[in-house]
Design a protein around this motif. Structure first.
Motif: not given
Length: 553
Positions: A483-485, A475-477, A399-403
């Motif tokens: 929305i990032h996987p 990942i495809m969805l 989640l931190m990497a997503l930020a």
């Protein structure tokens, strides 16, 4: 739990004859070699199916013309030979998918067979058939043919790794179980590094397949020197005389005193003078309906399989039995999360550093070190806390990497810093997930009794297969709904951390051999054999012991 005043559990029996002695260490070396060999094909797939020359300019479709050859410095792999880059890229995905489907199917089928026929025989069978299928793969005339036998190879690789892991851990005492697991997983990582080296030295992919097949079959002659798991013999087949024979062979190998006690689950039927020669030999008498085994204190036992039918369990029983239901459902969900998140994080990491060989070596080395360090820490923090911490840490890192991924800045310095932080966070997530994978194997071995252990591993393998299949779909969805996987992966990992709290701690506890319902039957057995005092018993103490044992039965 003991069915008699004089019986001991298999954990206690193995500790008596050396729970981590020379026998266990030598078997560990063989099993580690098997895992190293099994890792070679999995690590070879990315090289086998990679773009032969990613720098080539194929915009005008020149690369796909008949007779076109890539430059000499291009990779000589299956993708090059079968031109899987000319509108056939989907075949590389199908080959990888076929292999992973084979892993899941094989884990279930071979684990089920190992629960019926034995750990040793299924490990040997799996190794031989793995080698045969790999040799056939080396002669593949087309991508479709290779795909079919990749699936078959996956079946035997998945089943062999699971069964061999159970095989060695059923004869190791609890204090060293995590160390043995860490060494086995480190061998897997070493196999991945070794495959990177082989790909760098040898460029012909068919030679790779021959090398991998040979590496697997080399371990078969060594396995014949070892014995079947005594836990399997006693708990799954009721062959207590054979189990005692194996335990005494282990004692002799470890230079320990012979085992002379009564095993949990045996039936006492009388007394006779103990024959020292019979202690270390397997009872093969066919003159009686029962297998009479003289053991300590003058007790004579009869094997359970000859006094009643041994209980056979199925997948339905894992849900029906109250003692197994909760832990089985929770563990299945955690294995799904583990497989889903591991491959999801791998696909999310911008991991190409230099060339593929360097990248593969670095990541394999990192995972190897992660497993080794966790193996030695695990006995201090416990299995449950290890699950909670590593699942939670991996989820927070995702989640931190997503930020940082969603952070937008025009400053080049900030962009570079964001990229480095993303790589560190996702790498940490991958390392902690690798630690969870190690713990999950040990935890599953200790949570489930011997009578259903291999069966449980088979079902858990199917849950891992489901997770690995769902990963690319999510990942495809994510790409469709923007929305990032990593968002889904992070949430699942944190959920796994909370669900881990529902499991019981197994550190320091004996490895169970029978389900609770089966042990209840042992506590209240139906009389199956009449007990009579031998006519030559003159000692008053012997008579008193006999009367006490007769009351128990």
């Amino acid at each position: 739990m003991r069915n008699s005043l004089y019986s001991v559990t298999l954990d206690e029996a193995l500790t008596t004859v050396g729970g981590h002695g020379r026998y266990q260490i030598h078997l560990l070396i063989i099993i580690s070699g098997i895992w190293m060999s099994q890792a070679l094909f999995m690590m070879n797939l990315p090289y086998l199916l990679s773009d032969p020359n990613p720098n080539a300019n194929c915009i005008d479709q020149d690369c796909c013309e008949e007779g076109f050859q890539f430059p000499e410095d291009s990779v000589t792999n299956a993708a090059n030979e079968w031109k899987l880059f000319c509108g056939k890229e989907y075949k590389t995905t199908l080959i990888s998918l076929a292999y992973f489907i084979g892993l899941g199917i094989g884990t279930y089928i071979i684990s089920y067979l190992a629960n019926r026929f034995g750990r040793k025989i299924m490990t040997i069978t799996g190794l031989i058939l793995t080698s045969v299928t790999l040799f056939i793969c080396a002669a593949s005339p087309s991508a479709e043919f290779f795909m079919a036998f990749s699936l078959v190879s996956g079946v035997f690789v998945g089943g062999t790794t699971m069964t061999s892991f159970i095989y060695v851990h059923e004869i190791v005492d609890g204090e060293y179980r995590n160390v043995f697991a860490g060494i086995i997983f480190a061998a897997w990582g070493f196999g991945m590094m070794l495959m990177s080296l082989i790909n760098w030295i040898i460029t012909q992919w068919r030679i790779h397949m021959i090398i991998i097949g040979t590496a697997n079959i080399l371990w078969v002659p060594f396995l014949f020197k070892f014995y079947e798991s005594p836990r399997f013999l006693a708990s799954n087949q009721g062959k207590y005389s054979k189990a005692r024979y194996v335990i005494n062979c282990i004692a002799q190998y470890n230079q320990k005193q012979p085992f002379t006690e009564m095993l949990e689950g045996e039936k006492v039927i009388g007394y006779q003078e103990t024959n020292p020669r019979a202690i270390a030999s397997e009872s093969t008498s066919t003159s009686s309906k029962y297998s009479f085994v003289p053991i300590s204190n003058g007790i004579v036992s009869v094997t359970e399989s000859e006094s009643k039918v041994v209980k056979r369990y199925s997948c339905i029983d894992l849900i029906k039995l109250n003692s197994l239901r909760k832990v089985f459902i929770v563990m299945s969900f955690l294995w799904f999360i583990l497989s889903f998140s591991y491959y999801g994080v791998v696909f999310s990491i911008p991991h190409y550093i230099g060339n593929q060989q360097l990248n593969g070596t670095i990541m394999a080395l990192a995972e190897t070190l992660s497993c080794l360090s966790m193996a030695f820490v695990l006995n201090k923090i416990g299995r449950q806390l290890g699950f909670v911490i590593n699942f939670g840490t991996a989820g927070v890192c995702c989640l931190m990497a997503l930020a940082f991924i969603n952070s937008s800045s025009s400053n080049s310095l900030i962009k570079s810093a964001n990229h480095v932080i993303q790589l560190i966070l996702l790498s940490l997530a991958r390392f902690t997930i690798a630690s969870v994978r190690l713990i999950s194997y040990i935890y599953a071995v200790e949570c489930f009794p011997t009578s259903v252990r291999s069966l449980v591993f088979g079902v858990l393998g199917l849950m891992s297969l489901l997770g690995s299949i769902c990963c690319p779909l999510i990942i495809m969805l994510g790409g469709i709904i923007k929305i990032h996987p990593l968002f889904f992966i992070g949430l699942l990992l944190i959920t796994g951390s909370f669900f881990s709290c529902l499991l019981v701690e197994t550190l320091g506890k004996n490895m169970e051999d029978y389900v609770e319902e089966e042990k209840e039957e042992m506590r209240n057995p139906e009389p199956s054999v009449s007990i009579e005092l031998p006519s030559n018993a003159t000692s008053q103490s012997t008579k008193r012991k006999f009367e006490k044992l007769k009351e128990e039965n």
